[in-house]
Design a protein around this motif. Structure first.
Motif, PDB file in Angstrom:
ATOM      1  N   TYR A 106      50.056  13.424 -61.761  1.00  0.00           N
ATOM      2  CA  TYR A 106      50.030  14.217 -62.982  1.00  0.00           C
ATOM      3  C   TYR A 106      49.956  15.710 -62.667  1.00  0.00           C
ATOM      4  O   TYR A 106      49.381  16.120 -61.658  1.00  0.00           O
ATOM      5  CB  TYR A 106      48.852  13.802 -63.848  1.00  0.00           C
ATOM      6  N   SER A 107      50.561  16.495 -63.580  1.00  0.00           N
ATOM      7  CA  SER A 107      50.632  17.948 -63.409  1.00  0.00           C
ATOM      8  C   SER A 107      51.048  18.293 -61.983  1.00  0.00           C
ATOM      9  O   SER A 107      50.369  19.057 -61.279  1.00  0.00           O
ATOM     10  CB  SER A 107      49.268  18.585 -63.727  1.00  0.00           C
ATOM     11  N   PRO A 108      52.155  17.733 -61.528  1.00  0.00           N
ATOM     12  CA  PRO A 108      52.557  17.929 -60.132  1.00  0.00           C
ATOM     13  C   PRO A 108      53.103  19.323 -59.875  1.00  0.00           C
ATOM     14  O   PRO A 108      53.600  19.993 -60.768  1.00  0.00           O
ATOM     15  CB  PRO A 108      53.671  16.889 -59.962  1.00  0.00           C
ATOM     16  N   GLN A 130      53.743  11.713 -70.687  1.00  0.00           N
ATOM     17  CA  GLN A 130      52.823  10.686 -71.169  1.00  0.00           C
ATOM     18  C   GLN A 130      51.930  11.274 -72.256  1.00  0.00           C
ATOM     19  O   GLN A 130      51.257  12.286 -72.053  1.00  0.00           O
ATOM     20  CB  GLN A 130      51.956  10.151 -70.035  1.00  0.00           C
ATOM     21  N   LYS A 131      51.921  10.624 -73.397  1.00  0.00           N
ATOM     22  CA  LYS A 131      51.064  11.083 -74.490  1.00  0.00           C
ATOM     23  C   LYS A 131      49.605  10.729 -74.218  1.00  0.00           C
ATOM     24  O   LYS A 131      49.306   9.764 -73.515  1.00  0.00           O
ATOM     25  CB  LYS A 131      51.507  10.447 -75.807  1.00  0.00           C
ATOM     26  N   ALA A 132      48.726  11.503 -74.757  1.00  0.00           N
ATOM     27  CA  ALA A 132      47.287  11.282 -74.576  1.00  0.00           C
ATOM     28  C   ALA A 132      46.870   9.961 -75.219  1.00  0.00           C
ATOM     29  O   ALA A 132      47.276   9.648 -76.343  1.00  0.00           O
ATOM     30  CB  ALA A 132      46.507  12.432 -75.193  1.00  0.00           C
ATOM     31  N   GLU A 152      41.569  10.675 -73.351  1.00  0.00           N
ATOM     32  CA  GLU A 152      42.371  11.832 -72.943  1.00  0.00           C
ATOM     33  C   GLU A 152      42.646  12.718 -74.152  1.00  0.00           C
ATOM     34  O   GLU A 152      42.927  12.233 -75.247  1.00  0.00           O
ATOM     35  CB  GLU A 152      43.673  11.366 -72.306  1.00  0.00           C
ATOM     36  N   LYS A 153      42.589  14.009 -73.946  1.00  0.00           N
ATOM     37  CA  LYS A 153      42.748  14.952 -75.049  1.00  0.00           C
ATOM     38  C   LYS A 153      44.134  15.616 -75.066  1.00  0.00           C
ATOM     39  O   LYS A 153      44.531  16.163 -76.092  1.00  0.00           O
ATOM     40  CB  LYS A 153      41.661  16.029 -74.973  1.00  0.00           C
ATOM     41  N   THR A 154      44.817  15.620 -73.958  1.00  0.00           N
ATOM     42  CA  THR A 154      46.106  16.308 -73.891  1.00  0.00           C
ATOM     43  C   THR A 154      47.179  15.400 -73.302  1.00  0.00           C
ATOM     44  O   THR A 154      46.900  14.472 -72.532  1.00  0.00           O
ATOM     45  CB  THR A 154      46.001  17.580 -73.023  1.00  0.00           C
ATOM     46  N   ASP A 155      48.403  15.694 -73.679  1.00  0.00           N
ATOM     47  CA  ASP A 155      49.546  15.001 -73.089  1.00  0.00           C
ATOM     48  C   ASP A 155      49.739  15.511 -71.669  1.00  0.00           C
ATOM     49  O   ASP A 155      49.333  16.636 -71.333  1.00  0.00           O
ATOM     50  CB  ASP A 155      50.819  15.268 -73.909  1.00  0.00           C
ATOM     51  N   ARG A 156      50.363  14.688 -70.836  1.00  0.00           N
ATOM     52  CA  ARG A 156      50.529  15.096 -69.439  1.00  0.00           C
ATOM     53  C   ARG A 156      51.932  14.785 -68.935  1.00  0.00           C
ATOM     54  O   ARG A 156      52.544  13.796 -69.330  1.00  0.00           O
ATOM     55  CB  ARG A 156      49.497  14.380 -68.559  1.00  0.00           C
TER      56      ARG A 156
END
Length: 437
Positions: free
Chosen positions: A17-19, A53-55, A59-63
């Motif tokens: 995630y967040s690469p 990917q939706k939260a 999880e609070k945020t999409d990633r």
């Protein structure tokens, strides 16, 4: 573990995630160390972008995330180079596995296909989006490719393909089908089995028909573009002026050209008359045998059979173009009377003053038919001039005039630019309708 096949293990490292990197990768590993890294989109184009990917849950945020696949096994351990910068087997498959072993690309292709299972819905959605993008391109810009839509495999086409890449793919598929068709026809003709002819003829004829339809649709689409440009050239520009004779002339037939330099597919004489698509001799804006003061276009037209022969029985067609809205040629003092110019050209041709661009005699006798066309705008001044001074009769649609010159065997028409445009559109309308253009 996704799968263990022989001595190769394919292991997803999980979603990153967040690469820092934006594309998914496949790594080949030897002795637990990464040796090579390649992008998965080299094999599956849909991996070129990050996934989303939706939260869910807490999880609070999409990633955003990418996929990373690691491949390890005895085969890789045994063939890693001493410097650990690569492997000693082939990168691309060149022959059988028995002769050359498994290639690096084969391993990476398998890894890429397995990686799809981790994001199968995303990959499918992207493939559907790509397919729709291609359909939109064909419908809006290249309708002649419609026959290919059910046959073409676009799996390897870039996910965000440009129009140029899509067209290239379609052209490649068209060429592949043409080669396949020619091969099938050749095989059928060379076959000595009558059963082959009986069972395969219908199938092969359909293949030939589909290929021909593709080319015909492309040709008709190009005609539509020419008509649109032609219509635009008859309108006033930003300066309120109309195009010169040269502009409309070049649309119909390039100036400074003849049949040796301008093949039929490069001119648009069909705008005026379909019979002028194929002619034996064409000249434009260049003096015959070095003499000036000649018609804009001279054409030997074979009305029934296009044999490409200079025969006295074939009619000669002569054109004069006049700029839209121009009417000064109808003045009593004008030296550019197009009707008289055509008459003079006919007389010179009958007297043998001109030769073909190849320097050959233009074969004409007393029975050779001549057709003269003046294309201009028909305002009140020009109409009065034609009716009262030139003794021309109106055509049924009142968008042109005609006269028969018996002594010269010459039939002359003066037609408006609007009529040329309208008639060209009408002749092609049914084709445009079927192509939805």
């Amino acid at each position: 573990m996704l799968r263990n096949s022989g001595s190769h293990a394919f292991r997803p490292c999980g979603s990153l995630y967040s690469p820092r990197e934006k594309t998914s990768k496949v790594s080949l590993v030897a002795h637990r160390r990464e040796v090579t890294v390649n992008s998965l989109h080299n094999y599956i184009p849909e991996f070129i972008d990050e996934f989303y990917q939706k939260a869910v849950g807490k999880e609070k945020t999409d990633r955003n995330f990418i996929i990373k696949v690691y491949v390890s096994g005895e085969y890789l351990d045994q063939h890693v180079s001493l410097e650990r910068g690569g492997f000693d087997f082939q990168k691309e498959k060149k022959g059988s596995d028995l002769d050359f072993g498994i290639a690096q690309s084969e391993i990476e292709v398998s890894a890429a296909e397995l990686a799809i299972s981790a994001v199968s819905n995303d990959v499918q959605a992207r493939r559907e989006k790509k397919t729709q993008r291609i359909k939109n391109y064909v419908e809006e810009q290249a309708p002649w490719h419609r026959s290919l839509m059910g046959k073409i495999d676009v799996t390897d086409l870039a996910y965000n393909a440009t129009d140029e890449q899509i067209e290239g793919k379609l052209q490649s598929e068209k060429y592949r089908l043409e080669v396949k068709t020619r091969g099938a026809v050749k095989h059928l003709l060379e076959s000595e089995k009558t059963e082959d002819l009986k069972h395969k003829t219908s199938e092969i004829v359909q293949m030939v028909s589909d290929t021909s339809k593709n080319d015909l649709a492309h040709y008709i689409s190009m005609r539509r573009s020419v008509i649109d440009i032609f219509e635009k050239s008859l309108q006033t520009g930003d300066d309120g002026k109309y195009s010169s004779e040269g502009v409309v002339h070049d649309i119909i037939f390039p100036r400074k050209g003849d049949s040796d330099q301008t093949p039929f597919e490069d001119h648009n004489l069909w705008l005026i008359d379909e019979r002028l698509n194929f002619t034996e001799c064409l000249s434009s804006d260049t003096p015959l045998e070095g003499k000036s003061g000649r018609p804009d276009i001279l054409a030997f037209d074979h009305r029934m059979v296009f044999r490409g022969e200079n025969e006295a029985s074939n009619p000669v067609t002569i054109f004069e173009f006049k700029r839209p809205q121009r009417d000064d040629f109808a003045n009593p003092s004008s030296k550019e009377d197009p009707v008289q110019q055509i008459i003079r050209y006919v007389r010179k041709l009958r007297d043998g003053e001109f030769t073909t661009p190849q320097g050959r005699e233009i074969k004409i006798n007393t029975n050779t038919p001549f057709y003269g066309y003046v294309i201009c705008d028909l305002n009140k001044k020009v109409k009065t001039w034609l009716e009262e001074e030139k003794d021309f009769k109106p055509l049924p649609d009142r968008k042109g005039y005609f006269r028969w010159h018996d002594s010269l065997n010459l039939y002359t028409e003066v037609v408006s630019w609007d009529k040329v445009l309208k008639d060209a559109m009408m002749r092609n309308r049914v084709f445009f309708h079927h192509l939805r253009i």
